[in-house]
Design an enzyme around this catalytic site. Structure first.
Site, PDB file in Angstrom:
ATOM      1  N   GLU A 300     -44.875  29.164  34.226  1.00  0.00           N
ATOM      2  CA  GLU A 300     -43.703  29.887  34.783  1.00  0.00           C
ATOM      3  C   GLU A 300     -43.896  29.905  36.504  1.00  0.00           C
ATOM      4  O   GLU A 300     -42.953  29.458  37.133  1.00  0.00           O
ATOM      5  CB  GLU A 300     -43.976  31.367  34.525  1.00  0.00           C
ATOM      6  CG  GLU A 300     -43.525  31.410  32.946  1.00  0.00           C
ATOM      7  CD  GLU A 300     -42.122  31.308  32.615  1.00  0.00           C
ATOM      8  OE1 GLU A 300     -41.883  31.660  31.280  1.00  0.00           O
ATOM      9  OE2 GLU A 300     -41.394  31.169  33.498  1.00  0.00           O
ATOM     10  N   ARG A 304     -40.752  27.722  38.201  1.00  0.00           N
ATOM     11  CA  ARG A 304     -40.127  28.449  39.070  1.00  0.00           C
ATOM     12  C   ARG A 304     -40.376  28.577  40.657  1.00  0.00           C
ATOM     13  O   ARG A 304     -39.488  28.171  41.722  1.00  0.00           O
ATOM     14  CB  ARG A 304     -40.397  30.109  38.887  1.00  0.00           C
ATOM     15  CG  ARG A 304     -39.711  30.418  37.580  1.00  0.00           C
ATOM     16  CD  ARG A 304     -39.584  31.870  37.030  1.00  0.00           C
ATOM     17  NE  ARG A 304     -39.774  32.154  35.607  1.00  0.00           N
ATOM     18  CZ  ARG A 304     -39.022  33.344  35.358  1.00  0.00           C
ATOM     19  NH1 ARG A 304     -38.551  34.169  35.824  1.00  0.00           N
ATOM     20  NH2 ARG A 304     -38.827  33.417  33.781  1.00  0.00           N
ATOM     21  N   ASP A 432     -39.754  23.882  23.433  1.00  0.00           N
ATOM     22  CA  ASP A 432     -38.277  23.260  23.859  1.00  0.00           C
ATOM     23  C   ASP A 432     -38.585  22.152  25.067  1.00  0.00           C
ATOM     24  O   ASP A 432     -38.258  20.850  24.930  1.00  0.00           O
ATOM     25  CB  ASP A 432     -37.299  24.069  24.304  1.00  0.00           C
ATOM     26  CG  ASP A 432     -38.072  25.275  25.309  1.00  0.00           C
ATOM     27  OD1 ASP A 432     -39.358  25.084  25.417  1.00  0.00           O
ATOM     28  OD2 ASP A 432     -37.674  26.274  25.650  1.00  0.00           O
ATOM     29  N   GLU A 567     -28.877  28.005  29.066  1.00  0.00           N
ATOM     30  CA  GLU A 567     -29.040  26.834  28.317  1.00  0.00           C
ATOM     31  C   GLU A 567     -27.595  26.482  28.045  1.00  0.00           C
ATOM     32  O   GLU A 567     -27.483  25.236  28.184  1.00  0.00           O
ATOM     33  CB  GLU A 567     -29.974  27.125  27.229  1.00  0.00           C
ATOM     34  CG  GLU A 567     -31.338  27.267  27.562  1.00  0.00           C
ATOM     35  CD  GLU A 567     -31.888  28.411  28.188  1.00  0.00           C
ATOM     36  OE1 GLU A 567     -33.036  28.549  28.676  1.00  0.00           O
ATOM     37  OE2 GLU A 567     -30.921  29.617  27.608  1.00  0.00           O
ATOM     38  N   THR A 656     -36.797  22.152  34.544  1.00  0.00           N
ATOM     39  CA  THR A 656     -36.549  23.184  33.405  1.00  0.00           C
ATOM     40  C   THR A 656     -36.097  24.520  34.013  1.00  0.00           C
ATOM     41  O   THR A 656     -35.453  25.188  33.155  1.00  0.00           O
ATOM     42  CB  THR A 656     -37.395  23.158  32.428  1.00  0.00           C
ATOM     43  OG1 THR A 656     -36.894  23.556  31.036  1.00  0.00           O
ATOM     44  CG2 THR A 656     -38.589  24.179  32.912  1.00  0.00           C
TER      45      THR A 656
END
Length: 666
Positions: A300, A304, A432, A567, A656
């Site tokens: 994360e 980010r 994913d 998404e 992502t």
């Protein structure tokens, strides 16, 4: 009772000054009084007074001489060195980044008693006012967002901003603490260089606001207004914290790194919100402290914060963001000090102590395989290969493990380096972005690492064989899961990233079946919104593959929440950009309107909701995820863009978390 000590009266070693309202004595008497006082002083007192007078005189001469040396030969030289204005007492060196900001500094000019001196001063001040106005006009022009329309070749001399950190390990936290050395040949990226190496094509076009940066139509303007509304709530109630709680008007912290600010940097730049961008930039400069006693998640924090800083650097050409990215990368490096090639999931940013997650011994497979774009880019920009080498070892190890038709279990142990036996296989949560980053790493390197492409193609074939099914009623295609070897018709909303990824793959030469599957899955993902009373998708859906008389989509009570996820609109953006089919824009606009109707909070902010089935009481969950600003609104803005070259998919690859990074030229 305390003892009392008596001493003889001390000698009066001081000067007495009498203040009286009586008229002053005649000069002769005053001089006699001063002489008597002087005579009454001790030798030591006289010596001290004389020394003070001498030092004061010498200091005055030194200062006067320095001021004379500082005076320029002409007024133009002075104006180049400082901004000079007549009302303040402090002189600031001109801020080269913002010449119109905080530059009302002044230097006291020596006053001339004659009229010619006054005329010169007035003329000089008029020149300074004119120069300040010119600087302000130039700065406003510079503050328009600029996005390079070509990929800069890093090997070209002078093209790359060389950042070299201290290579020595500092208490187990990589190269943290090393000072950055900026190559003076190149202060900004994205500018063509005269005399570049022969044979290298470095064509850079920097569009201005009218060329596609900032809102261009009513739909984009609506998205920008939504961002401003979200930013207003965050700024008022959660500034500097990770996320906003819009209902309770409070802040929420996960890592304490200002996630919403950093996730939003490139969104603001792309939308042309320069005032908000500069405000966020100042926070990064002054308040983003990375050396702090807090455990953060490697994945994360990478997607980010590291991704957000690198993207902001590329769009703004501001080295501050790269400096912060390098420091953060160093502080995350201890995660890779595991017995296997698999990194630990968490690390303390201060101590450098890394460990598995609190809930178990395994790392999530998608997390350890979805940090490669960012660490590779960090090496690409700093010239230090340690970041790329670390994540490449992870991918190499994962590629060496046995898989089922290219599909991977969702857990891998950081100590043994092996997949957890019997773990679920899914393209949703925890699986994913492994597939996403296989393709995007290949694209990032200019399609030079074909092994990554081949792994991706094998995985897509495995999905088509084992996971892709159709509903019984209307034939909606979806991607299910393998749970302990058995098929489950469950699909997370997270899977809806895949249509966009498939479309990008086809755009880069992969089989036409990829694009056809992308279109079918995008239709299903949109239907997950359209079938709900609120027009918003649930977090998880189950698909009916057996009974033609029942609805295609079933949502269980525990799965009715919506987290403002990006998404689906992400895939709609890719498909519209690559096919030109306006249907994807229409779907995106309906989704945006549903967000506006059911998640917008009065006073500022948007909230995730508890039920997409209940239009009267969707039940605010009191949380605005940072990715709503960093991804959802960004992809909506890009979806409604009329400029197909804005963040060209041939020039940029999105991580992502929707942070665009440049594709390297081979």
């Amino acid at each position: 009772m305390y003892p009392v000590y008596y001493e003889s009266a001390p000698r009066r070693d001081f000067i007495s000054v009498m203040v009286s309202k009586e008229p002053p004595e005649p000069p002769s008497k005053r001089r006699q009084s001063c002489r008597r006082v002087w005579n009454r002083l001790s030798r030591l007192q006289r010596t001290i007074i004389c020394a003070i007078l001498v030092v004061g005189a010498m200091s005055g001469l030194y200062i006067a001489n320095g001021l004379m040396n500082e005076l320029p030969d002409d007024k133009d030289t002075l104006s180049q060195r400082h901004n000079v204005f007549p009302n303040d007492n402090v002189v600031h060196v001109m801020d080269q980044r913002h010449p119109d900001k905080d530059t009302k500094a002044n230097q006291r000019l020596h006053d001339n008693d004659d009229k010619d001196g006054e005329d010169q001063k007035l003329h000089f001040e008029q020149q300074e006012r004119e120069k300040k106005e010119n600087l302000e006009r130039e700065e406003k022009a510079k503050m328009k967002p600029k996005i390079a329309d070509a990929v800069v070749q890093p090997e070209v001399k002078g093209q790359k901003e060389s950042i070299v950190g201290n290579q020595e390990e500092d208490e187990g936290i990589g190269a943290a603490g090393g000072e950055l050395e900026v190559n003076e040949e190149k202060k900004t990226k994205g500018q063509s260089q005269d005399g570049a190496d022969a044979g290298v094509d470095v064509q850079v076009q920097v569009p201005n606001m009218e060329d596609g940066v900032g809102p261009q139509n009513a739909q984009q303007k609506a998205v920008v207004e939504a961002f401003k509304h979200a930013w207003k709530g965050y700024k008022q109630y959660a500034w500097g914290h990770d996320e906003l709680k819009p209902i309770s008007k409070a802040a929420s912290d996960w890592f304490g790194l200002g996630l919403t600010i950093i996730d939003s940097l490139d969104t603001m730049w792309i939308m042309g919100l320069m005032e908000e961008f500069e405000e966020a930039r100042r926070w990064v400069e002054k308040d983003l402290v990375l050396k702090k006693n807090v455990d953060v998640n490697l994945f994360e924090t990478t997607i980010r914060v590291l991704g957000g800083l690198l993207s902001a650097f590329h769009l703004s050409n501001d080295g501050l963001f790269l400096e912060k990215a390098r420091e953060l990368g160093d502080r995350l490096m201890p995660c890779f000090n595991s017995p296997s090639k698999i990194p630990y999931s968490d690390v303390n940013l201060d101590t450098g102590k890394a460990h598995p997650p609190r809930w178990g011994p395994d790392s999530t497979t998608s997390e350890v395989t979805s940090i490669q774009l960012e660490f590779r880019e960090l090496s690409h920009q700093t010239g230090n290969d340690k970041y790329k080498n670390a994540v490449d070892e992870v991918m190499g190890h994962i590629q060496s493990l046995p898989k089922e038709n290219g599909l991977i279990p969702i857990f891998v142990n950081a100590r043994s380096g092996q997949f957890r036996a019997g773990a679920t296989i899914t393209v949703g949560a925890r699986g994913d972005s492994y597939y996403e980053y296989l393709l995007k790493q290949w694209l990032q390197t200019g399609k030079t690492e074909d092994k990554l492409r081949d792994e991706y193609v094998t995985a897509i074939e495995g999905m088509q064989k084992n996971l892709v099914k159709s509903t019984a009623a209307n034939g909606l295609k979806f991607i299910g899961e393998l749970v302990r070897g058995s098929f489950s018709p469950k699909m997370d909303h997270l899977v809806c990233f895949l249509p966009g990824t498939l479309a990008i793959g086809h755009h880069n030469g992969l089989d036409a079946s990829h694009l056809e599957l992308a279109k079918e899955l995008a239709k299903t993902c949109y239907q997950m919104y359209a079938d709900m009373p609120t027009g918003l998708s649930p977090e998880i859906a189950y698909f009916n593959i057996n009974n033609p008389g029942k609805p295609d989509i079933e949502v269980k009570n525990a799965d009715t929440h919506n987290l403002l996820r990006p998404e689906t609109v992400e895939s709609l953006f890719y498909l519209y950009r690559l096919t030109g089919d306006k249907q994807y824009r229409d779907w995106g606009w309906k989704i945006f309107q549903a967000f506006e109707k059911y998640t917008k909070v009065q006073g500022g902010g948007y909230s995730s909701i508890g039920s997409v089935k209940d239009t009267k009481n969707p039940r605010f969950r009191d949380k605005m995820e940072s990715f709503f600003l960093g991804e959802t609104l960004k992809y909506l803005f890009l979806l409604f863009s009329d400029d197909p070259t804005l963040l060209s998919l041939d020039k940029y690859v999105f991580n992502t978390e929707a942070h665009p990074l440049p594709i390297w030229r081979p």
